[in-house]
Design an enzyme around this catalytic site. Structure first.
Site, short mmCIF file in Angstrom:
data_model
loop_
_atom_site.label_atom_id
_atom_site.label_comp_id
_atom_site.label_asym_id
_atom_site.label_seq_id
_atom_site.Cartn_x
_atom_site.Cartn_y
_atom_site.Cartn_z
N ASP A 14 -21.69 69.65 -50.66
CA ASP A 14 -20.41 70.29 -50.40
C ASP A 14 -20.37 70.68 -49.25
OD1 ASP A 14 -18.38 72.12 -50.80
OD2 ASP A 14 -18.82 73.15 -52.69
N ASP B 195 -21.20 64.30 -47.71
CA ASP B 195 -19.77 63.90 -48.39
C ASP B 195 -20.29 64.44 -49.65
OD1 ASP B 195 -17.11 62.27 -47.73
OD2 ASP B 195 -17.82 62.06 -49.97
N CYS C 123 -5.16 62.95 -42.77
CA CYS C 123 -4.10 61.86 -42.69
C CYS C 123 -2.97 62.10 -43.28
CB CYS C 123 -4.53 60.46 -43.08
SG CYS C 123 -5.11 60.45 -44.71
N ASP D 262 -12.73 65.83 -40.95
CA ASP D 262 -11.64 65.04 -41.37
C ASP D 262 -11.58 65.29 -42.81
OD1 ASP D 262 -9.74 63.06 -41.01
OD2 ASP D 262 -10.95 61.92 -41.63
#
Length: 395
Positions: free
Chosen positions: A165, A137, A322, A259
């Protein structure tokens, strides 16, 4: 628009929804979507005890093993099972995205956008006592929260967490490091991980936290590793070494989850938070033109490209967001498939029982708050073909 007006959504957000063909009425479902929890394997017999503690029934989610639903207003923080790391909250749609990877014990799995960590916990649950999971992350504070989660739920033994990254991360699974490849008797090796660090190192980390920036060197920084993650005994040169491009086909990850960062418009609970934070915060974080236009979709495509580069031949990658928009989902996947003959979009066989619908691109799936009773989520499963199969795609 009468129902929508009760939500007091700002005009800028309504314009964003209209421009992307999203029905604003989905935000009227916010009080009817349950919360979801997962019990760690081996603790299924705690259901009645938990029900007694939180004073409601845990409804088994028949289409997703280990998951239960509870009413949206019920809090689990007072439950012993939660406090003792035997149960954690994770939306069922997110659980489905991880399930689509079809993780097997012994796999080496990469979560390229890992924070805040619930999906990584699920991955490690599925791995059991074999294999490793690597989380990446760009946000130090979110990755620290991820580390706390892994430790709380006792699943960090086979995990590594890197501040890096995700579009350029290149560290392969440690299992594929050739013995003695970079050995230097004078170079310090990684010992058992501890949160207690020398004063100078803590001072540098505190400065980095204040800047919320990636390491100045541009190289990844490992912030946590478990006893069985393969890190102990390596030196920095061995750990951070990259492979030649073609080597990832044989020495890369078995499964990769991308994700990707997105506008979160499919997460009703996320949008609901801006009622407390202020709608101006929504405009700054979500609706800023620089973020929602070409820059964001470029980031998503680059994350997908790099995740696929790090994947072994025959391996599986799942791309999800999402967001409910086409631009951040089908458009990204379609462009990626058009430029990669070795990428094959696959049916998600287990999804036959899932409460979702097909995406615009065949074989992709969409969870929708109005029909799925989950957060909104797009899911695409992609396989990396060996060269001979990829040649057939070109012909």
């Amino acid at each position: 628009m009468e129902e929508t007006s009760k939500l007091q959504l700002p005009e800028t957000f309504l314009s964003f929804l209209e421009a992307n063909g999203i029905d604003p009425s989905i935000y009227t479902h916010r009080d009817s979507i349950p919360r979801y929890v997962r019990l760690k394997p081996g603790f299924e017999d705690l259901v009645q005890e938990i029900e007694s503690e939180i004073n409601c029934k845990l409804e088994k989610v028949n289409w997703l093993p280990g998951f239960y639903s509870i009413p949206p207003h019920v809090h689990i923080a007072s439950s012993k099972a939660y406090q003792q790391g035997k149960m954690y909250g994770i939306d069922a749609a997110s659980g489905a995205a991880v399930s689509a990877l079809d993780i097997s014990p012994g796999d080496h799995v990469l979560d390229l956008c890992a924070a805040p960590g619930a999906k990584l916990c699920l991955m490690l649950d599925l791995l059991g006592e074999k294999g490793t999971a690597t989380g990446v992350d760009v946000a130090r504070h979110r990755l620290a929260a991820c580390r706390t989660l892994l430790q709380k739920y006792g699943v960090g033994e086979r995990s590594r967490l890197f501040l890096a990254d995700g579009t350029t991360f290149s560290v392969p699974p440690t299992t594929y490091l050739p013995c003695g490849s970079c050995v230097d008797d004078h170079e310090e090796t990684f010992k058992q991980w501890t949160s207690r660090k020398p004063y100078k190192e803590r001072k540098l980390e505190a400065k980095a936290r204040n800047n919320l920036a990636l390491p100045q060197s541009g190289h990844p920084e490992i912030i946590f590793y478990g006893q069985s993650s393969g890190v102990i005994g390596l030196n920095k040169k061995e750990l951070y070494r990259s492979l030649h491009l073609n080597d990832y086909a044989y020495c890369g990850y078995d499964k990769v989850l991308v994700d990707a960062e997105c506008t979160h418009d499919g997460s009703i609970k996320h949008i609901q938070k801006f009622e407390q934070w202020g709608w101006s915060t929504l405009e700054r974080r979500v609706l800023d033109a620089e973020r929602t236009d070409r820059n964001l979709t470029t980031l998503q495509l680059n994350l997908l490209r790099n995740g696929f580069r790090l994947l072994k031949e025959g391996g599986t990658l799942v791309y999800s967001t999402c967001s409910l928009t086409l631009a951040q989902n089908e458009d990204v996947v379609d462009q990626f498939l058009a430029e990669n003959s070795s990428a094959e979009l696959q049916e998600i066989e287990m999804a036959k029982d899932w409460p979702c619908r097909s995406g615009r691109t065949p074989k992709t799936l969409r969870f929708d708050p109005s029909i799925s009773a989950t957060s909104g989520l797009f899911v695409a499963k992609i396989r990396k073909l060996p060269p001979k199969e990829a040649e057939k795609n070109v012909l």
